[in-house]
Design a protein around this motif. Structure first.
Motif, PDB file in Angstrom:
ATOM      1  N   VAL A 124      -7.848  -8.139  -8.757  1.00  0.00           N
ATOM      2  CA  VAL A 124      -6.794  -7.258  -8.253  1.00  0.00           C
ATOM      3  C   VAL A 124      -6.102  -8.007  -7.115  1.00  0.00           C
ATOM      4  O   VAL A 124      -6.668  -8.198  -6.041  1.00  0.00           O
ATOM      5  N   THR A 125      -4.883  -8.440  -7.373  1.00  0.00           N
ATOM      6  CA  THR A 125      -4.133  -9.282  -6.437  1.00  0.00           C
ATOM      7  C   THR A 125      -3.131  -8.449  -5.641  1.00  0.00           C
ATOM      8  O   THR A 125      -2.974  -7.243  -5.851  1.00  0.00           O
ATOM      9  N   GLY A 126      -2.413  -9.133  -4.770  1.00  0.00           N
ATOM     10  CA  GLY A 126      -1.350  -8.477  -4.023  1.00  0.00           C
ATOM     11  C   GLY A 126      -0.269  -7.929  -4.931  1.00  0.00           C
ATOM     12  O   GLY A 126       0.329  -6.879  -4.652  1.00  0.00           O
ATOM     13  N   GLU A 127      -0.016  -8.627  -6.040  1.00  0.00           N
ATOM     14  CA  GLU A 127       0.992  -8.157  -6.981  1.00  0.00           C
ATOM     15  C   GLU A 127       0.518  -6.890  -7.699  1.00  0.00           C
ATOM     16  O   GLU A 127       1.305  -5.971  -7.945  1.00  0.00           O
ATOM     17  N   HIS A 128      -0.784  -6.842  -8.026  1.00  0.00           N
ATOM     18  CA  HIS A 128      -1.342  -5.617  -8.584  1.00  0.00           C
ATOM     19  C   HIS A 128      -1.139  -4.454  -7.602  1.00  0.00           C
ATOM     20  O   HIS A 128      -0.725  -3.363  -7.988  1.00  0.00           O
ATOM     21  N   ARG A 129      -1.477  -4.719  -6.351  1.00  0.00           N
ATOM     22  CA  ARG A 129      -1.359  -3.694  -5.317  1.00  0.00           C
ATOM     23  C   ARG A 129       0.080  -3.167  -5.226  1.00  0.00           C
ATOM     24  O   ARG A 129       0.309  -1.952  -5.194  1.00  0.00           O
ATOM     25  N   LYS A 130       1.041  -4.080  -5.238  1.00  0.00           N
ATOM     26  CA  LYS A 130       2.446  -3.702  -5.116  1.00  0.00           C
ATOM     27  C   LYS A 130       2.876  -2.813  -6.280  1.00  0.00           C
ATOM     28  O   LYS A 130       3.528  -1.774  -6.080  1.00  0.00           O
ATOM     29  N   ILE A 131       2.511  -3.207  -7.503  1.00  0.00           N
ATOM     30  CA  ILE A 131       2.909  -2.430  -8.678  1.00  0.00           C
ATOM     31  C   ILE A 131       2.221  -1.072  -8.698  1.00  0.00           C
ATOM     32  O   ILE A 131       2.847  -0.035  -8.922  1.00  0.00           O
ATOM     33  N   ILE A 132       0.897  -1.071  -8.460  1.00  0.00           N
ATOM     34  CA  ILE A 132       0.144   0.180  -8.517  1.00  0.00           C
ATOM     35  C   ILE A 132       0.655   1.188  -7.494  1.00  0.00           C
ATOM     36  O   ILE A 132       0.790   2.376  -7.776  1.00  0.00           O
ATOM     37  N   LYS A 133       0.979   0.715  -6.294  1.00  0.00           N
ATOM     38  CA  LYS A 133       1.482   1.617  -5.262  1.00  0.00           C
ATOM     39  C   LYS A 133       2.853   2.190  -5.617  1.00  0.00           C
ATOM     40  O   LYS A 133       3.254   3.236  -5.091  1.00  0.00           O
ATOM     41  N   SER A 134       3.578   1.511  -6.493  1.00  0.00           N
ATOM     42  CA  SER A 134       4.911   1.994  -6.887  1.00  0.00           C
ATOM     43  C   SER A 134       4.856   2.980  -8.060  1.00  0.00           C
ATOM     44  O   SER A 134       5.864   3.614  -8.380  1.00  0.00           O
ATOM     45  N   LEU A 135       3.693   3.100  -8.697  1.00  0.00           N
ATOM     46  CA  LEU A 135       3.587   3.956  -9.876  1.00  0.00           C
ATOM     47  C   LEU A 135       3.609   5.439  -9.509  1.00  0.00           C
ATOM     48  O   LEU A 135       3.187   5.827  -8.428  1.00  0.00           O
ATOM     49  N   ALA A 141      -9.858   1.858 -10.971  1.00  0.00           N
ATOM     50  CA  ALA A 141     -10.361   0.573 -11.472  1.00  0.00           C
ATOM     51  C   ALA A 141     -11.844   0.680 -11.812  1.00  0.00           C
ATOM     52  O   ALA A 141     -12.597   1.393 -11.137  1.00  0.00           O
ATOM     53  N   ILE A 142     -12.243  -0.022 -12.858  1.00  0.00           N
ATOM     54  CA  ILE A 142     -13.654  -0.154 -13.218  1.00  0.00           C
ATOM     55  C   ILE A 142     -13.986  -1.638 -13.256  1.00  0.00           C
ATOM     56  O   ILE A 142     -13.247  -2.435 -13.830  1.00  0.00           O
ATOM     57  N   GLY A 143     -15.091  -2.021 -12.618  1.00  0.00           N
ATOM     58  CA  GLY A 143     -15.560  -3.405 -12.689  1.00  0.00           C
ATOM     59  C   GLY A 143     -15.310  -4.222 -11.447  1.00  0.00           C
ATOM     60  O   GLY A 143     -15.920  -5.273 -11.273  1.00  0.00           O
ATOM     61  N   GLN A 144     -14.411  -3.761 -10.573  1.00  0.00           N
ATOM     62  CA  GLN A 144     -14.138  -4.451  -9.315  1.00  0.00           C
ATOM     63  C   GLN A 144     -14.020  -3.410  -8.203  1.00  0.00           C
ATOM     64  O   GLN A 144     -13.481  -2.321  -8.423  1.00  0.00           O
ATOM     65  N   LYS A 145     -14.496  -3.735  -7.031  1.00  0.00           N
ATOM     66  CA  LYS A 145     -14.314  -2.863  -5.870  1.00  0.00           C
ATOM     67  C   LYS A 145     -12.913  -3.076  -5.319  1.00  0.00           C
ATOM     68  O   LYS A 145     -12.522  -4.200  -5.016  1.00  0.00           O
ATOM     69  N   VAL A 146     -12.149  -1.986  -5.216  1.00  0.00           N
ATOM     70  CA  VAL A 146     -10.757  -2.061  -4.756  1.00  0.00           C
ATOM     71  C   VAL A 146     -10.595  -1.114  -3.576  1.00  0.00           C
ATOM     72  O   VAL A 146     -11.085   0.024  -3.614  1.00  0.00           O
ATOM     73  N   ASP A 147      -9.895  -1.553  -2.540  1.00  0.00           N
ATOM     74  CA  ASP A 147      -9.842  -0.740  -1.325  1.00  0.00           C
ATOM     75  C   ASP A 147      -8.717   0.285  -1.303  1.00  0.00           C
ATOM     76  O   ASP A 147      -8.750   1.217  -0.498  1.00  0.00           O
ATOM     77  N   PHE A 148      -7.712   0.170  -2.164  1.00  0.00           N
ATOM     78  CA  PHE A 148      -6.559   1.059  -2.069  1.00  0.00           C
ATOM     79  C   PHE A 148      -6.459   2.067  -3.210  1.00  0.00           C
ATOM     80  O   PHE A 148      -5.590   2.939  -3.198  1.00  0.00           O
ATOM     81  N   ILE A 149      -7.328   1.964  -4.222  1.00  0.00           N
ATOM     82  CA  ILE A 149      -7.440   2.974  -5.267  1.00  0.00           C
ATOM     83  C   ILE A 149      -8.925   3.238  -5.518  1.00  0.00           C
ATOM     84  O   ILE A 149      -9.780   2.410  -5.187  1.00  0.00           O
ATOM     85  N   PRO A 310      -9.136  11.919  -1.885  1.00  0.00           N
ATOM     86  CA  PRO A 310      -9.370  10.644  -1.192  1.00  0.00           C
ATOM     87  C   PRO A 310      -9.760   9.512  -2.134  1.00  0.00           C
ATOM     88  O   PRO A 310     -10.259   9.735  -3.237  1.00  0.00           O
ATOM     89  N   VAL A 311      -9.505   8.297  -1.673  1.00  0.00           N
ATOM     90  CA  VAL A 311      -9.922   7.098  -2.409  1.00  0.00           C
ATOM     91  C   VAL A 311     -11.441   6.978  -2.329  1.00  0.00           C
ATOM     92  O   VAL A 311     -12.026   7.048  -1.245  1.00  0.00           O
ATOM     93  N   LEU A 312     -12.078   6.813  -3.481  1.00  0.00           N
ATOM     94  CA  LEU A 312     -13.536   6.748  -3.543  1.00  0.00           C
ATOM     95  C   LEU A 312     -13.979   5.425  -4.160  1.00  0.00           C
ATOM     96  O   LEU A 312     -13.294   4.876  -5.027  1.00  0.00           O
ATOM     97  N   SER A 313     -15.132   4.930  -3.735  1.00  0.00           N
ATOM     98  CA  SER A 313     -15.750   3.748  -4.338  1.00  0.00           C
ATOM     99  C   SER A 313     -17.170   4.118  -4.740  1.00  0.00           C
ATOM    100  O   SER A 313     -17.933   4.634  -3.916  1.00  0.00           O
ATOM    101  N   LEU A 314     -17.499   3.861  -5.989  1.00  0.00           N
ATOM    102  CA  LEU A 314     -18.828   4.188  -6.505  1.00  0.00           C
ATOM    103  C   LEU A 314     -19.474   2.926  -7.058  1.00  0.00           C
ATOM    104  O   LEU A 314     -18.955   2.327  -8.000  1.00  0.00           O
ATOM    105  N   MET A 315     -20.603   2.516  -6.459  1.00  0.00           N
ATOM    106  CA  MET A 315     -21.329   1.347  -6.939  1.00  0.00           C
ATOM    107  C   MET A 315     -22.511   1.808  -7.780  1.00  0.00           C
ATOM    108  O   MET A 315     -23.334   2.598  -7.317  1.00  0.00           O
TER     109      MET A 315
END
Length: 326
Positions: A124-135, A141-149, A310-315
């Motif tokens: 998940v790159t900066g470009e992913h972040r930019k696009i996702i925030k515009s949606l 996301a599944i498989g990677q820890k992401v801080d903004f979703i 809220p944004v949640l992270s589940l490990m």
């Protein structure tokens, strides 16, 4: 057959039929009358009409890195199982591990096709972040820890650490490692970090020259196992970042008469279908992939119903499965 027809046959108002079809409040008497007519006629509500009323498509876009993967198929099974029970369907988009395809599908799914997106991510790159925030629709996301979703991920570091510790407990001291590039944070970074930290915590030098990388396939395991075995001080155990890579390493060793685990031990991570049936059966870690799909489906549905949740992270945890390869 329309809602008006159903209402006339049941002796109720069209509004009552509409509430019935959309799980709204309705008396038990009317509900039974409508149910009986629908069962008798075989009436199926128009998805297009429902979409106009509810502003929802009842579709979830699922972006996957590849089709031919045991872990991906398990995740999809979990997603489908959960969404089917909620009358949702999925649309799959295969990126073939192409970063640009991932970005393209994120944009495509945003064009009123789906109610939400599940991204089975490799990075998940900066470009992913930019696009996702515009949606305009939620993404998890599944498989990677992401801080903004919201995201569901596996304890890749912990599993690699525990597996390395298992190798050390068996008396192996000269460990080689076959992994993947660091653009994949979970597999390429976290698993290698767990391996390295475990060695260092046990006072064993981390040898960078015995860490080789390639793609997520058997060729990587085969080719890099060959390189490790050709070293002057070759390892007595090979840690592979995935089971698929480990299968390639096992194939090379068997082909060249190098006994496993007598001459060299091999382990992987993932507990794929073939891990328990190859010769010798592979020591690995089970990652509960299907459960991650189930939880991911629950998470996206919650985001659809409550966009401001809220944004949640589940490990999720793991289980070491020891077999005869070590």
């Amino acid at each position: 057959m329309t809602i008006a027809d159903i209402a006339k046959m049941a002796g109720v108002s069209p509004a009552a039929v509409s509430r019935y079809l959309n799980d709204g409040y309705i008396s038990d008497e009317k509900r039974e009358k409508i149910r009986a007519v629908i069962e008798k006629t075989g009436y199926v509500p128009s998805r297009q009409a429902q979409q106009l009323r509810t502003k929802r498509t009842k579709l979830i876009g699922v972006i996957i890195p590849k089709i031919d993967s045991y872990s991906i198929s398990c995740i999809i099974a979990g997603i489908s199982e959960q969404l089917n029970g909620e009358d949702y369907q999925i649309l799959l988009a295969n990126t073939d591990n192409d970063y640009n395809n991932e970005l393209k599908f994120l944009r495509t799914f945003n064009q009123d096709f789906v109610d939400g997106i599940i991204l089975i991510a490799t990075t998940v790159t900066g470009e992913h972040r930019k696009i996702i925030k515009s949606l305009k629709i939620p993404v998890i996301a599944i498989g990677q820890k992401v801080d903004f979703i919201s995201s569901i991920y596996h304890d890749d570091y912990g599993a690699a650490y525990a597996m390395t510790e298992r190798l050390l407990s068996k008396g192996y001291k000269k460990l080689g490692y076959i992994g993947v590039p660091d653009w994949d944070i979970a597999v390429g970074v976290d698993r290698l970090r767990g391996f390295r930290d475990c060695l260092e915590d046990h006072g064993i030098p981390f040898e960078q020259d015995k860490v080789l990388t390639g793609m997520f396939n058997m060729d990587n395991g085969y080719d890099n196992c060959k390189k490790l075995m050709s070293m002057k001080k070759r390892p007595d155990a090979i840690f592979c970042a995935t089971d698929t890579i480990a299968l390639g390493a096992v194939h090379y060793l068997n082909e060249h008469g190098i006994k496993i685990p007598d001459k060299v031990a091999v382990c992987g991570l993932g507990n794929g279908k073939t891990a328990g049936v190859i010769d010798p059966p592979l020591t690995t870690a089970d990652y509960f992939y299907k459960e991650s799909g189930v939880e991911g489906a629950k998470m996206i549905l919650e985001k659809i119903e409550n966009p401001k949740s809220p944004v949640l992270s589940l490990m999720l945890g793991f289980e070491i499965i020891e077999r005869r390869s070590i």
